[in-house]
Design a protein around this motif. Sequence first.
Motif, PDB file in Angstrom:
ATOM      1  N   GLU A   1       0.838  -1.197   0.000  1.00 16.71           N
ATOM      2  CA  GLU A   1       0.000   0.000   0.000  1.00 16.71           C
ATOM      3  C   GLU A   1       0.874   1.248   0.000  1.00 16.71           C
ATOM      4  OE1 GLU A   1      -3.322   2.235   2.805  1.00 16.71           O
ATOM      5  OE2 GLU A   1      -2.688   0.207   3.315  1.00 16.71           O
ATOM      6  N   THR A   2       1.909   1.238   0.814  1.00 15.78           N
ATOM      7  CA  THR A   2       2.822   2.383   0.885  1.00 15.78           C
ATOM      8  C   THR A   2       3.488   2.614  -0.458  1.00 15.78           C
ATOM      9  OG1 THR A   2       3.205   1.937   3.221  1.00 15.78           O
ATOM     10  CG2 THR A   2       4.806   3.352   2.108  1.00 15.78           C
ATOM     11  N   THR A   3       3.959   1.535  -1.073  1.00 20.24           N
ATOM     12  CA  THR A   3       4.619   1.650  -2.377  1.00 20.24           C
ATOM     13  C   THR A   3       3.656   2.194  -3.424  1.00 20.24           C
ATOM     14  OG1 THR A   3       6.033  -0.225  -1.821  1.00 20.24           O
ATOM     15  CG2 THR A   3       5.922   0.400  -4.144  1.00 20.24           C
ATOM     16  N   LEU A   4       2.435   1.649  -3.447  1.00 16.10           N
ATOM     17  CA  LEU A   4       1.448   2.125  -4.413  1.00 16.10           C
ATOM     18  C   LEU A   4       1.085   3.582  -4.182  1.00 16.10           C
ATOM     19  CD1 LEU A   4      -0.904  -0.968  -4.706  1.00 16.10           C
ATOM     20  CD2 LEU A   4       0.639  -0.055  -6.449  1.00 16.10           C
ATOM     21  N   ASP A   5       1.090   4.004  -2.933  1.00 14.63           N
ATOM     22  CA  ASP A   5       0.784   5.401  -2.643  1.00 14.63           C
ATOM     23  C   ASP A   5       1.860   6.319  -3.207  1.00 14.63           C
ATOM     24  OD1 ASP A   5      -0.920   7.394  -1.457  1.00 14.63           O
ATOM     25  OD2 ASP A   5       0.646   7.663   0.048  1.00 14.63           O
ATOM     26  N   VAL A   6       3.108   5.877  -3.165  1.00 18.16           N
ATOM     27  CA  VAL A   6       4.202   6.711  -3.660  1.00 18.16           C
ATOM     28  C   VAL A   6       4.263   6.699  -5.184  1.00 18.16           C
ATOM     29  CG1 VAL A   6       6.719   7.017  -3.711  1.00 18.16           C
ATOM     30  CG2 VAL A   6       5.573   6.443  -1.563  1.00 18.16           C
ATOM     31  N   ILE A   7       4.155   5.534  -5.811  1.00 15.26           N
ATOM     32  CA  ILE A   7       4.349   5.463  -7.267  1.00 15.26           C
ATOM     33  C   ILE A   7       3.071   5.183  -8.041  1.00 15.26           C
ATOM     34  CG2 ILE A   7       6.736   4.718  -6.997  1.00 15.26           C
ATOM     35  CD1 ILE A   7       5.833   1.914  -7.922  1.00 15.26           C
ATOM     36  N   GLY A   8       1.952   5.015  -7.328  1.00 15.37           N
ATOM     37  CA  GLY A   8       0.703   4.674  -7.983  1.00 15.37           C
ATOM     38  C   GLY A   8       0.058   5.850  -8.683  1.00 15.37           C
ATOM     39  N   GLY A   9      -0.972   5.566  -9.394  1.00 22.31           N
ATOM     40  CA  GLY A   9      -1.677   6.597 -10.146  1.00 22.31           C
ATOM     41  C   GLY A   9      -1.344   6.485 -11.619  1.00 22.31           C
ATOM     42  N   LYS A  10      -2.029   7.250 -12.412  1.00 18.65           N
ATOM     43  CA  LYS A  10      -1.887   7.146 -13.862  1.00 18.65           C
ATOM     44  C   LYS A  10      -0.544   7.637 -14.372  1.00 18.65           C
ATOM     45  CE  LYS A  10      -4.238   8.340 -18.144  1.00 18.65           C
ATOM     46  NZ  LYS A  10      -5.412   8.947 -18.747  1.00 18.65           N
ATOM     47  N   TRP A  11       0.056   8.632 -13.704  1.00 16.93           N
ATOM     48  CA  TRP A  11       1.207   9.299 -14.289  1.00 16.93           C
ATOM     49  C   TRP A  11       2.536   9.090 -13.574  1.00 16.93           C
ATOM     50  CZ3 TRP A  11       0.444  10.603 -19.008  1.00 16.93           C
ATOM     51  CH2 TRP A  11      -0.839  10.936 -19.448  1.00 16.93           C
TER      52      TRP A  11
ATOM     53  N   LEU B   1      14.013   2.673  -7.069  1.00 15.20           N
ATOM     54  CA  LEU B   1      12.795   2.224  -7.757  1.00 15.20           C
ATOM     55  C   LEU B   1      13.078   1.696  -9.159  1.00 15.20           C
ATOM     56  CD1 LEU B   1      10.416   5.133  -6.730  1.00 15.20           C
ATOM     57  CD2 LEU B   1      10.153   2.731  -6.095  1.00 15.20           C
ATOM     58  N   GLU B   2      14.290   1.886  -9.650  1.00 17.25           N
ATOM     59  CA  GLU B   2      14.608   1.498 -11.022  1.00 17.25           C
ATOM     60  C   GLU B   2      14.279   0.042 -11.323  1.00 17.25           C
ATOM     61  OE1 GLU B   2      18.163   1.876 -14.346  1.00 17.25           O
ATOM     62  OE2 GLU B   2      18.473   2.712 -12.357  1.00 17.25           O
ATOM     63  N   PRO B   3      14.693  -0.924 -10.498  1.00 16.05           N
ATOM     64  CA  PRO B   3      14.334  -2.311 -10.838  1.00 16.05           C
ATOM     65  C   PRO B   3      12.827  -2.549 -10.842  1.00 16.05           C
ATOM     66  CG  PRO B   3      15.594  -2.232  -8.766  1.00 16.05           C
ATOM     67  CD  PRO B   3      15.528  -0.847  -9.316  1.00 16.05           C
ATOM     68  N   ILE B   4      12.105  -1.859  -9.989  1.00 17.86           N
ATOM     69  CA  ILE B   4      10.644  -2.004  -9.949  1.00 17.86           C
ATOM     70  C   ILE B   4      10.023  -1.458 -11.230  1.00 17.86           C
ATOM     71  CG2 ILE B   4       8.537  -1.254  -8.749  1.00 17.86           C
ATOM     72  CD1 ILE B   4      10.301  -1.174  -6.174  1.00 17.86           C
ATOM     73  N   ILE B   5      10.451  -0.275 -11.634  1.00 16.30           N
ATOM     74  CA  ILE B   5       9.923   0.366 -12.845  1.00 16.30           C
ATOM     75  C   ILE B   5      10.259  -0.483 -14.074  1.00 16.30           C
ATOM     76  CG2 ILE B   5      10.007   2.443 -14.310  1.00 16.30           C
ATOM     77  CD1 ILE B   5       8.643   2.873 -11.576  1.00 16.30           C
ATOM     78  N   LEU B   6      11.481  -0.994 -14.142  1.00 18.66           N
ATOM     79  CA  LEU B   6      11.870  -1.814 -15.290  1.00 18.66           C
ATOM     80  C   LEU B   6      11.104  -3.138 -15.319  1.00 18.66           C
ATOM     81  CD1 LEU B   6      15.707  -1.123 -15.445  1.00 18.66           C
ATOM     82  CD2 LEU B   6      13.896  -0.173 -16.901  1.00 18.66           C
ATOM     83  N   GLU B   7      10.830  -3.710 -14.155  1.00 16.59           N
ATOM     84  CA  GLU B   7      10.009  -4.928 -14.114  1.00 16.59           C
ATOM     85  C   GLU B   7       8.567  -4.624 -14.530  1.00 16.59           C
ATOM     86  OE1 GLU B   7      10.469  -8.319 -13.649  1.00 16.59           O
ATOM     87  OE2 GLU B   7      12.576  -7.758 -13.878  1.00 16.59           O
ATOM     88  N   MET B   8       8.067  -3.443 -14.160  1.00 13.22           N
ATOM     89  CA  MET B   8       6.725  -3.050 -14.594  1.00 13.22           C
ATOM     90  C   MET B   8       6.685  -2.911 -16.117  1.00 13.22           C
ATOM     91  SD  MET B   8       5.782  -0.347 -11.574  1.00 13.22           S
ATOM     92  CE  MET B   8       4.326   0.299 -12.362  1.00 13.22           C
TER      93      MET B   8
END
Length: 121
Positions: free
Chosen positions: A20-30, A96-103
């Motif tokens: 939930e914390t992670t989604l709050d920081v990087i979540g959303g459309k943009w 966050l780079e590995p997370i973004i690249l995995e996404m």
Amino acid sequence: MRNRKSGYGHCPNDEACPVETTLDVIGGKWKGVLLYYLLDGKKRFNEFRRICPGITQRMLTLQLRELEQDGVIHREVYHQVPPKVEYSLTDFGRTLEPIILEMKKWGEMYKKTVQLTRLPE
């Protein structure tokens, strides 16, 4: 850190769920999109407007401010005429780079999967 509003669900230990914390920081459309483009280096406000033509100026400003408040990006203001502002990932934001690249990887796989399973119309 911003004042966060919980709402994704209940965690057994009465603390905010880490997801939930992670989604709050990087979540959303943009936010994820903005972070993805910052992996390549610094960007100026109007570069984001060109990269993401669907985002309004107000929403872009809000998303960048929240990422800055969360310590994920850095906003550098150059005192010159005309004014110049650049956004970059902080060292913490780089984590966050590995997370973004995995996404990105998952999104590519998902697109292929959906294309293969769609029935012809």
